[in-house]
Each structure stands twice: as C-alpha cells, then as structure tokens.
Scaffold this motif. Structure first.
Motif, PDB file in Angstrom:
ATOM      1  N   GLU A 153      -3.619   5.392   1.082  1.00 12.70           N
ATOM      2  CA  GLU A 153      -4.446   4.397   0.397  1.00 12.70           C
ATOM      3  C   GLU A 153      -5.354   3.673   1.384  1.00 12.70           C
ATOM      4  O   GLU A 153      -4.987   3.415   2.529  1.00 12.70           O
TER       5      GLU A 153
ATOM      6  N   GLU B  71      -6.370   1.440   6.277  1.00 12.03           N
ATOM      7  CA  GLU B  71      -5.931   2.719   5.716  1.00 12.03           C
ATOM      8  C   GLU B  71      -4.527   3.014   6.214  1.00 12.03           C
ATOM      9  O   GLU B  71      -4.269   2.968   7.422  1.00 12.03           O
TER      10      GLU B  71
ATOM     11  N   MET C  59       0.810  -1.226   0.000  1.00 11.29           N
ATOM     12  CA  MET C  59       0.000   0.000   0.000  1.00 11.29           C
ATOM     13  C   MET C  59       0.837   1.267   0.000  1.00 11.29           C
ATOM     14  O   MET C  59       1.971   1.277   0.473  1.00 11.29           O
TER      15      MET C  59
ATOM     16  N   ALA D 221      -7.737   0.109   1.598  1.00 12.32           N
ATOM     17  CA  ALA D 221      -7.898  -1.177   0.911  1.00 12.32           C
ATOM     18  C   ALA D 221      -8.686  -2.159   1.769  1.00 12.32           C
ATOM     19  O   ALA D 221      -8.776  -2.011   2.993  1.00 12.32           O
TER      20      ALA D 221
END
Length: 241
Positions: free
Chosen positions: A49, A81, A45, A51
C-alpha cells in the motif's frame, strides 16, 4: 520495510527521505521509526500500500520542532509505501524471558515464535542476506529443542523443525559451506528419510565437496521419489558430466 519522504507545508523538496536503495532495510517501529504519527499510520497499512499522511504538530515534531530543518509547530506530510512487514513482537518478548520461563510457555506459543523467526529468515534470504538469514533459522531451531511431553507434541515440533533444517541447508549452500549444508540436510532426513528436498540438498552438498558417489546415492534416491523433478534431474546430469 518501508520507503518514505517527509515534506513541510508549501515546500516541494522533502526534508527527509529513505528511498536511496532499491531494497531498504527493515526498520523497527518504536526504535528506528519513532515519529508518533508515522508509527500509527504505518500500522494501518497493508503490504504494497502507498499512502499520504498529514501530521499535526503533536503527531510530528511538537512545539519545539527539530531545528534547523523543522520549524516550531510544523504540520508535515509523509508519503509512505509499505514494501513488506514482519511481526516480531512475540518473538522479542520470548527472548527476553529466562530459559526457565520459556519452558513454562504453552507449546503453541513456542511454535508461533519459532515460525516467526523462520519467516524472518525467509525474508532475509529473499533479500540475499544469507548470513543474517541463517542466524534467524538457528534461533528458530534453538526454540524447537524443547523436550516434548507426548508423541503428538514431538510431531508438531518436527513439522516445523523440518522446513527450518531444509532452509538452513539451502542457506549454507548459498554461503558456500557444503559440509554444513550436508549436516543440516541429514538432520532433516532423520525426521523424514523420504523427503526429496532433503535428499536433493544432501546431493548438492556432496557434489560441491566432490564426493561423487555419495552425491549420486542421495540424488538417485531423490529421483525415485520425484522422477520428474527438473532440479533433481539437472543435478544428476551435472554429476554425470
């Protein structure tokens, strides 16, 4: 620095969460975060970001699960995050070496480790963790005490030492230790006597200690170099009052 929530299949409420604070602390991969899938996922990551990862049991809690929350052979989903990150691997390895081993490393590697410690200090400073920040800056400074083998090496060392000293001076002002702030500011001036930021820090420190003549000397010198610097001019107005 990450926030995450872990969910079991078919359940809306997370079984684990670390979103309680507005600014979560730093978590170290392999130490504070040990779930295999989570480690691997976070490493893919970027900063900022968000996910979602679904982990099969062998990437999560395995055949045994983690009673009573996690049943055996559970597939789990994590929402993650990445708020920020620091790569401290080389720095950690450096401090595991003996002093003799550290001295044998190439200068560029030593400078990289020192810069990592400075970046770590900057992160902590931004989080207003001033005491831990100054400890990181001091670690960086200790690395830069290495004896240079040439004038060119000394220039490279000084180029990194200067911002570390300035950061220490500022951090000690935040910690309300103006005498220490002045000491580090003067060390920065020993490297660059026309550094406006160092002169400004020294002036601030002297003003805090009510050493008004010294404060004026430092601030006027800083103003000569940067006559339109708003911070310097405001500090001179404060001194005049």
């Amino acid at each position: 620095a990450v926030t995450y929530s872990g969910f079991l299949e078919h359940l809306d409420e997370p079984f684990c969460i670390n979103r309680y604070g507005a600014s979560p602390g730093l978590l170290k991969l392999g130490k504070d975060i040990t779930l295999r899938g989570l480690e691997i996922g976070i490493l893919t990551m970027k900063k900022g970001e968000v996910a979602r990862f679904v982990f099969m049991p062998n990437y999560a809690y395995g055949q045994m699960g983690c009673p009573p929350l996690i049943p055996p052979n559970a597939t789990v989903m994590f929402e993650v995050e990445v708020l920020d990150f620091l790569d401290s691997a080389e720095s950690d390895a450096f401090f595991k070496l003996t002093a003799e081993q550290q001295d044998t490393l190439p200068l560029q590697k030593v400078l990289k480790v020192a810069d990592s410690e400075r970046e770590f200090g900057n992160y902590l400073y931004r989080e207003r963790s001033f005491e831990p920040a100054q400890e990181r800056y001091k670690r960086a400074l200790s690395i830069l005490q290495r004896s240079p083998s040439s004038e060119a090496e000394q220039c490279q060392i000084n180029a990194l030492k200067l911002p570390v000293l300035l950061n220490l001076s500022l951090t000690y002002l935040k910690l309300e230790c103006p005498a220490r702030a002045l000491a580090y500011g003067e060390k920065a001036l020993a490297i660059d006597q026309r550094n406006a930021k160092a002169l400004f820090r020294c002036g601030q420190a002297c003003l805090c200690m009510t050493e008004y003549e010294k404060a004026q000397d430092f601030l006027v010198r800083a103003q000569r170099i940067q006559p339109f610097n708003e911070d310097i001019n405001n500090e001179l107005k404060k001194l005049a009052r």
